[in-house]
Design a protein around this motif. Structure first.
Motif, mmCIF file in Angstrom:
data_model
loop_
_atom_site.group_PDB
_atom_site.id
_atom_site.type_symbol
_atom_site.label_atom_id
_atom_site.label_comp_id
_atom_site.label_asym_id
_atom_site.label_seq_id
_atom_site.Cartn_x
_atom_site.Cartn_y
_atom_site.Cartn_z
ATOM 1 N N THR A 116 0.644 -1.209 0.032
ATOM 2 C CA THR A 116 0.000 -0.028 -0.141
ATOM 3 C C THR A 116 0.740 1.352 0.000
ATOM 4 N N SER A 117 2.123 1.204 0.133
ATOM 5 C CA SER A 117 2.796 2.355 0.434
ATOM 6 C C SER A 117 3.242 3.015 -1.170
ATOM 7 N N ASP A 118 3.412 2.364 -1.882
ATOM 8 C CA ASP A 118 3.822 3.309 -3.252
ATOM 9 C C ASP A 118 3.290 2.600 -4.322
ATOM 10 N N ALA A 119 3.371 3.422 -5.519
ATOM 11 C CA ALA A 119 2.598 2.929 -6.963
ATOM 12 C C ALA A 119 3.385 1.873 -7.488
ATOM 13 N N PHE A 120 4.594 1.548 -7.259
ATOM 14 C CA PHE A 120 5.316 0.602 -7.789
ATOM 15 C C PHE A 120 4.755 -0.818 -7.170
ATOM 16 N N ASN A 121 4.458 -0.751 -5.822
ATOM 17 C CA ASN A 121 4.027 -1.789 -5.445
ATOM 18 C C ASN A 121 2.467 -2.328 -5.770
ATOM 19 N N ALA A 122 1.590 -1.132 -5.798
ATOM 20 C CA ALA A 122 0.365 -1.337 -6.094
ATOM 21 C C ALA A 122 0.234 -1.797 -7.703
ATOM 22 N N VAL A 123 0.992 -1.386 -8.274
ATOM 23 C CA VAL A 123 0.778 -1.853 -9.840
ATOM 24 C C VAL A 123 1.583 -2.938 -9.975
ATOM 25 N N ALA A 124 2.293 -3.650 -9.051
ATOM 26 C CA ALA A 124 2.766 -4.970 -9.309
ATOM 27 C C ALA A 124 1.769 -6.063 -9.288
ATOM 28 N N GLU A 125 0.669 -5.692 -8.832
ATOM 29 C CA GLU A 125 -0.836 -6.646 -8.901
ATOM 30 C C GLU A 125 -1.195 -6.598 -10.232
ATOM 31 N N GLY B 185 -0.051 9.751 -10.141
ATOM 32 C CA GLY B 185 0.810 8.781 -9.232
ATOM 33 C C GLY B 185 1.696 7.883 -10.136
ATOM 34 N N LEU B 186 1.397 7.948 -11.597
ATOM 35 C CA LEU B 186 2.479 7.060 -12.428
ATOM 36 C C LEU B 186 3.601 7.816 -13.040
ATOM 37 N N GLN B 187 3.437 9.171 -12.811
ATOM 38 C CA GLN B 187 4.793 9.817 -13.102
ATOM 39 C C GLN B 187 6.012 9.347 -12.814
ATOM 40 N N PRO B 188 5.964 9.170 -11.448
ATOM 41 C CA PRO B 188 7.201 8.784 -10.951
ATOM 42 C C PRO B 188 7.811 7.590 -11.488
ATOM 43 N N MET B 189 6.711 6.617 -11.632
ATOM 44 C CA MET B 189 7.270 5.348 -12.327
ATOM 45 C C MET B 189 7.930 5.645 -13.880
ATOM 46 N N HIS B 190 7.081 6.527 -14.310
ATOM 47 C CA HIS B 190 7.668 6.795 -15.721
ATOM 48 C C HIS B 190 8.856 7.365 -15.864
ATOM 49 N N GLY C 107 14.387 6.737 -17.005
ATOM 50 C CA GLY C 107 16.013 6.734 -16.770
ATOM 51 C C GLY C 107 16.803 5.607 -17.223
ATOM 52 N N PHE C 108 16.120 4.594 -17.614
ATOM 53 C CA PHE C 108 16.630 3.297 -18.166
ATOM 54 C C PHE C 108 16.665 3.169 -19.841
ATOM 55 N N GLU C 109 16.061 4.088 -20.325
ATOM 56 C CA GLU C 109 15.651 3.968 -21.768
ATOM 57 C C GLU C 109 16.930 3.886 -22.503
ATOM 58 N N GLN C 110 17.940 4.754 -22.264
ATOM 59 C CA GLN C 110 19.321 4.560 -22.969
ATOM 60 C C GLN C 110 19.677 3.169 -23.003
ATOM 61 N N TYR C 111 19.408 2.510 -21.882
ATOM 62 C CA TYR C 111 20.310 1.353 -21.543
ATOM 63 C C TYR C 111 19.591 0.141 -22.415
ATOM 64 N N TRP C 112 18.356 0.146 -22.916
ATOM 65 C CA TRP C 112 17.500 -0.869 -23.535
ATOM 66 C C TRP C 112 17.853 -0.876 -24.862
ATOM 67 N N MET D 67 7.134 -2.518 -19.134
ATOM 68 C CA MET D 67 6.797 -1.279 -18.149
ATOM 69 C C MET D 67 6.624 0.075 -18.718
ATOM 70 N N HIS D 68 7.645 0.264 -19.507
ATOM 71 C CA HIS D 68 7.709 1.517 -20.335
ATOM 72 C C HIS D 68 6.419 1.536 -20.959
ATOM 73 N N GLU D 69 6.161 0.762 -21.973
ATOM 74 C CA GLU D 69 4.975 0.758 -22.705
ATOM 75 C C GLU D 69 3.936 0.765 -22.005
ATOM 76 N N TRP D 70 3.791 0.061 -20.882
ATOM 77 C CA TRP D 70 2.244 -0.032 -20.025
ATOM 78 C C TRP D 70 2.241 1.668 -19.232
ATOM 79 N N VAL D 71 3.101 2.095 -18.920
ATOM 80 C CA VAL D 71 3.090 3.589 -18.161
ATOM 81 C C VAL D 71 2.986 4.594 -19.494
ATOM 82 N N ILE D 72 3.286 4.361 -20.384
ATOM 83 C CA ILE D 72 3.174 5.274 -21.607
ATOM 84 C C ILE D 72 1.717 5.258 -21.995
ATOM 85 N N GLY D 73 0.940 4.100 -21.771
ATOM 86 C CA GLY D 73 -0.343 3.969 -21.869
ATOM 87 C C GLY D 73 -1.202 4.903 -21.223
ATOM 88 N N PHE D 74 -0.620 5.429 -20.309
ATOM 89 C CA PHE D 74 -1.138 6.211 -19.237
ATOM 90 C C PHE D 74 -0.997 7.926 -19.259
#
Lengths: 117, 117
Positions: free
Chosen positions: A7-16, A77-82, A87-92, B81-88
């Motif tokens: 219940t603490s943050d979006a990352f966890n909430a969205v893991a479900e 609330g999804l912005q932080p995740m975004h 921050g990893f985009e350049q690496y993939w 994940m990136h694509e999922w978030v972008i969807g929002f």
DNA sequence: CAAATATATGTCCATATCGGCATATGTCAA
DNA sequence: TTGACATATGCCGATATGGACATATATTTG
């Protein structure tokens, strides 16, 4: 301590998975609990609990409407995740070395200014 | 069934704060386990276990190097994940009605071609 | 007020974690 | 081979979670 509260943050909430499905269903329009439960084919109590989690992390908001409660998406609330993922985009793009070269070339081009292709 | 295995997908793997920290530390360069453990100030076993989860969902890869094992980032697994978030994305700009108007204006501009500002 | 409908909660169960600690496994050096 | 170092695992304990079911709470209707 065993594990971070879901219940603490979006990352966890969205893991479900179910909660992700709920968020998807709320894109664009609000929906009452039962409608969500039916759409997801899960029980109403379960749906309410998932909604509670989503509410607590601020991903959805409720609005009373007669005897029903309309849940709506609050994607802010999804912005932080975004940002985190970005921050990893350049690496993939696997070989960002090549990317760097590309950028350098662009810069040189800007200075020298050449022909089209 | 109690809850989706953490080991099943990137969403779950990344829901753990420590694991996010590990991924951040692996940006750009590979690192051995102990270095990560020291940086995170957590025990080596714990670090190894987090790395295992990350390995199982494919977010990191290992490379043997003498008696150490160098972990490197493999961010490709974050793309979903990136694509999922972008969807929002359109939804967290709260009133995307205004956004639509903006887009329309841009299109009109392209046709009409106006001055700078 | 009573009945019907819509939701939220509490309880119980099975399970998955996270973390610590001890220890197994593997590698390199003398 | 023995010892030092690096890492992976197994086991235990405390806790959080997801799901099912029963039930409390709230609102509308008759």
């Amino acid at each position: 301590m065993a594990r971070a509260a879901t219940t603490s943050d979006a990352f966890n909430a969205v893991a479900e998975p179910q909660r992700r499905r709920i968020l998807a269903l709320l894109k664009g329009r609000e929906r009452p609990v039962n409608e969500l439960a039916r759409a997801l084919r899960i029980t109403q109590p379960r749906t309410s609990k998932h909604l509670r989690v989503l509410r607590e992390v601020g991903l959805v908001r409720v609005r009373e409407s007669g005897q029903q409660r309309l849940y709506g998406l609050d994607a802010r609330g999804l912005q932080p995740m975004h940002e985190w993922v970005i921050g990893f985009e350049q690496y993939w793009n696997e070989n960002f070395d090549r990317l760097n070269e590309y950028v350098k070339k662009l810069q040189q081009k800007e200075h020298a200014d050449g022909k089209r292709s």
